[in-house]
Design an enzyme around this catalytic site. Structure first.
Site, PDB file in Angstrom:
ATOM      1  N   ASP A 147      47.854  67.830  81.830  1.00 50.95           N
ATOM      2  CA  ASP A 147      46.896  68.855  82.459  1.00 50.95           C
ATOM      3  C   ASP A 147      46.781  69.993  81.628  1.00 50.95           C
ATOM      4  O   ASP A 147      46.476  69.662  80.189  1.00 50.95           O
ATOM      5  CB  ASP A 147      47.819  69.321  83.879  1.00 50.95           C
ATOM      6  CG  ASP A 147      46.996  70.129  84.876  1.00 50.95           C
ATOM      7  OD1 ASP A 147      46.505  71.206  84.700  1.00 50.95           O
ATOM      8  OD2 ASP A 147      46.736  69.298  86.183  1.00 50.95           O
ATOM      9  N   HIS A 222      47.671  75.960  86.040  1.00 49.40           N
ATOM     10  CA  HIS A 222      47.160  74.898  87.108  1.00 49.40           C
ATOM     11  C   HIS A 222      48.512  73.813  86.544  1.00 49.40           C
ATOM     12  O   HIS A 222      48.946  73.253  87.395  1.00 49.40           O
ATOM     13  CB  HIS A 222      46.035  74.387  86.528  1.00 49.40           C
ATOM     14  CG  HIS A 222      45.445  73.215  87.394  1.00 49.40           C
ATOM     15  ND1 HIS A 222      45.601  71.910  86.989  1.00 49.40           N
ATOM     16  CD2 HIS A 222      44.948  73.352  88.599  1.00 49.40           C
ATOM     17  CE1 HIS A 222      45.308  71.214  88.154  1.00 49.40           C
ATOM     18  NE2 HIS A 222      44.575  71.972  88.921  1.00 49.40           N
ATOM     19  N   SER A 556      44.292  68.309  93.577  1.00 52.22           N
ATOM     20  CA  SER A 556      45.299  68.573  92.567  1.00 52.22           C
ATOM     21  C   SER A 556      46.501  68.832  92.833  1.00 52.22           C
ATOM     22  O   SER A 556      47.519  68.687  92.244  1.00 52.22           O
ATOM     23  CB  SER A 556      44.695  69.933  91.751  1.00 52.22           C
ATOM     24  OG  SER A 556      43.792  69.625  90.861  1.00 52.22           O
TER      25      SER A 556
END
Length: 778
Positions: A147, A222, A556
């Protein structure tokens, strides 16, 4: 640490960008682009030897060592063989013709697509005999996160109560900007970054001025968020400004985290991009490092058949799965439209997103004393009774008016100043809410009520400005009140957390849907998990975070939920294959919510959820520990699958590292041993085969129950399966025919094998196609 000057809104859309900018020309004047040259299974165990063979291949193509060195971007040398290099189109075609090359594809770019989740799923540590405690919370498992990096100072990476690093770990922590080995510990045991593919396609990227860190450190939050959900340590007394208070932890709170940063922030475009060459290199390294699970909250538009393994994730995932590593990926955020699901390879677990049994109700009281409950993440002070307006032309004005949320900007400031504004939107995306709030705040307004189709993405508005979401029905009620009252007013109270019934579980409107757009007989998504308004860690330089925690929504967030469950299941069942783990998750899933209520799929209109919305259903971690039977897959099954969809023998042989011959006639894709049956073009009667492996009590007898799809006849033989000490695998046949006289859409049912302890259920999805490729204009 640098003082970052701008804020970044994490983009949860999992849609590939196909407009990569390349910044230089080859000597001959042709444009060079990064291409991935995939060579299949590696044929030598020495990584240096493999890399030298890659350089020799480039050298022979380009004519010099220097050119080969300049062209090379990555060498894939651990889990499989191949490389990424900067090539012209003609060079790429020339190297693709070499017999040892499986395929050559251009690089492409991806975007990155929890206090209540685990109690909701029944995975609480308070039960001494549950999956968490039986596996010591996954302590010996290593979850690889590919990620945007990691914020190592976050409390979720504390190592309290965690033992030594697992002996099978071979990775490490890579130093870079504001990051070194001291940032790793017994919890965060690995951190690497991969940027060569990104740089080759973004040569204008400025190292010194970029807000991102050239290291494993996370900029946008994220990667830190998804790592928290999968395996974050316990952090008590966490909330977002008093909302959703409780203990944040991951699904496997003692599992180890290894982070592989492949996603980079582009300041000028305000987006995060992830090169498939970098992703593939990260997967190659993760296989070498010894991860047990790979979690990728990334996605793409499916441009190739998944058996061509022509995207980075599917290629790396294939080799990871053959080495016993389960790969979990996001279904995408392009719902609720059909055929939007991504990450379609049948060796990947593809995850849809649902809501929790939690909402953030925001009471609004109209001047007629009617109370309306909206949804918001608003933690500011109460807005006392204030003028309420819907911008529309009263009939005697030359000014422009608009009650559409996206066009509020055209209203004069005096229309909205000092008032709460009602507007309507057709957009399901949260950007409509944030824009409307910005327009109203800029005009001096005191709040905004956004009416639209039911959606699930909530986020606080800038500076905690009151922005409340309602559906069209409630919005219309408010509008009628405004029009019927000479001086409409409204009071808005801060949001409150509501947990449990009567809040129902729904497949999120943004969650991408099936059927599979490439290989229709392969059901995608596989499973669903909570992915709406999930509270988890982030970077401390991210807007809208409280003590380093933030709400985010998307597949996600659902993906690492499944990754955490997979880590626990693997800790409990070391000998289970990735396919067995998927089968256990799918066949034991809830098809209702945990309270027995029907799960709906958000959209326009809302409808009962079906397998194209949530695969097997909502994950049930405790049930998955003892599935009774599993639909397993191994190398030979994957070979038969590739033969069935037309992959040539030479490519299959290179892919798996040994000679392969496909049968004639070729096998049927319907016989691929998935925990689902999907028949996209039923005309004549078909018979297909499945094989079940007993992982429960040795002496077991199972009987079948079928809920056939509407108008479909389903016969199973035999109707009883008997397992004992010598019979551990048993096959059965399913005969399917249609009574429909016309082409139909899909109808759904189920097939369940039951003994006294287990119900092993798979979804049935069947479409009658008497006249293929017929477009019905009616």
């Amino acid at each position: 640490m640098r003082n970052h000057r701008t804020s970044f809104f994490v983009v949860l859309s999992l849609v590939i960008i196909l407009d990569g900018q390349i910044g230089f020309l080859a000597r001959a004047g042709a444009e060079r682009k990064v291409h991935i040259v995939y060579l299949g299974e590696k044929h030598h165990d020495d990584p240096e030897f493999v890399t030298k063979s890659h350089h020799r291949m480039l050298w022979s193509l380009l004519g010099s060592k220097e050119e080969a060195h300049d062209s090379m971007v990555h060498s894939f040398r651990h889990g499989f063989s191949g490389f990424a290099a900067k090539l012209t189109e003609s060079q790429a075609k020339k190297i693709a013709d070499l017999p040892e090359v499986v395929h050559v594809i251009p690089d492409k770019f991806y975007k990155p697509a929890t206090t209540r989740t685990w109690d909701y799923l029944g995975l609480s540590a308070t039960n001494p005999k549950n999956l968490l405690n039986e596996t010591n919370m996954g302590e010996q498992m290593i979850i690889g996160i590919i990620d945007s990096g990691v914020w190592p100072e976050s409390e979720v990476f504390n190592e309290n109560g965690i033992g030594p690093v697992p002996s099978h770990w071979k990775g490490g922590c890579e130093s870079g900007e504001d990051f070194n080995s001291s940032h790793c510990n017994k919890k965060l045991i690995g951190a690497k970054y991969f940027i060569n593919g990104f740089l080759a396609e973004n040569e204008s990227f400025n190292f010194t001025e970029s807000l991102d860190f050239i290291s494993p450190r996370d900029y946008n939050g994220h990667g830190t968020h998804v790592a928290t959900i999968a395996g974050g340590s316990y952090v008590p007394n966490t909330s977002y400004k008093g909302l959703a208070g409780g203990t944040v932890r991951g699904g496997a709170p003692r599992a180890r985290i290894a982070v592989y940063k492949t996603c980079w922030y582009l300041d000028d475009l305000d987006i995060t991009r992830c090169s498939s060459a970098d992703i593939l290199k990260a997967m190659d390294e993760a296989i070498h490092d010894g991860v047990d699970v790979l979690s990728l909250s990334l996605g793409f538009e499916p441009l190739y058949p998944e058996t061509d393994v022509r995207d980075g994730i599917a290629t790396g995932a294939f080799h990871a799965v053959l080495k016993g590593i389960t790969v979990v990926c996001a279904a995408g955020n392009a719902g609720p439209a059909a055929q939007t699901v991504t990450n379609l390879a049948p060796w990947i677990i593809t995850v849809a997103a649902t809501t929790l049994d939690r909402s953030f109700v925001t009471p609004m009281t109209l001047g007629n004393n009617k109370m309306i409950l909206g949804q918001a993440i608003y933690t500011g002070p109460e807005v006392g009774f204030t003028s309420l307006v819907y911008p529309e032309n009263p009939g005697n004005s030359n000014e422009s008016f608009s009650g559409t949320c996206e066009r509020l900007l055209i209203n004069s400031n005096r229309t909205m100043a000092g008032k709460v504004v009602l507007c309507f939107t057709e957009s399901p995306y949260s950007i409509s809410v944030t824009r409307a709030a910005r327009y109203v705040k800029r005009a001096g307004g005191l709040g905004v009520i956004i009416a639209g189709q039911p959606g699930n993405v909530l986020r606080p508005c800038l500076d905690d400005f009151p922005c409340v979401v309602v559906d069209y029905e409630l919005g219309t009620d408010i509008l009628f009140y405004i029009r019927s009252n000479g001086s409409p007013i409204v009071k808005i109270q801060p949001s409150r957390t509501l947990i449990g019934q009567p809040v129902g579980t729904k497949v999120a409107s943004f969650s991408s849907r099936g059927p599979n757009p490439i290989s229709a007989a392969i059901l995608k998504p596989d499973i669903a998990a909570p992915g709406v308004s999930i509270l988890a860690a982030t970077t401390t330089n991210t807007t809208f975070n409280d003590r380093g925690f933030i709400f985010l929504s998307g597949t996600s967030m659902a993906t690492p939920t499944i990754s955490g469950v997979v880590a626990l299941l693997k800790a409990l069942h070391h000998d289970w294959s990735p396919a067995a783990i998927r089968s256990a998750i799918v066949t034991t899933a809830w098809r209702t919510d945990p309270f027995g209520e029907q799960i709906f799929a958000e959209g326009s209109p809302r409808k009962p959820a079906d397998p194209f919305d949530y695969g097997g259903g909502l994950v049930n971690p405790e049930k998955a520990t003892k599935p009774g039977l599993v639909y397993d897959l191994g190398l030979e099954d994957y070979v038969l699958y590739m033969c069935s969809v037309g992959y040539n023998e030479s490519s299959i042989s290179q892919l798996v590292g040994k000679g392969t011959a496909c049968s004639n006639p070729k096998p049927s894709v319907l016989d691929f041993n998935l925990p689902s049956i999907t028949i996209p073009n039923l005309k004549e009667e078909v018979t297909l085969t499945r094989i079940l492996t007993n992982v429960g009590p040795l002496d077991s007898v199972y009987r079948v129950t079928v809920e056939p799809p509407l108008g479909i006849q389903v016969t199973v033989t035999p109707e009883t399966l008997v397992f004992n000490s010598t019979t551990k695998r048993v096959s059965f046949k399913v005969r399917v025919s249609t009574t429909h006289k016309i082409n139909t859409g899909y109808y759904f049912g189920s097939l369940t094998w039951s003994d006294s302890l287990h119900n092993v259920t798979i979804p049935l999805s069947v479409r009658t196609q008497l006249l293929p490729y017929y477009y019905d204009e009616n």
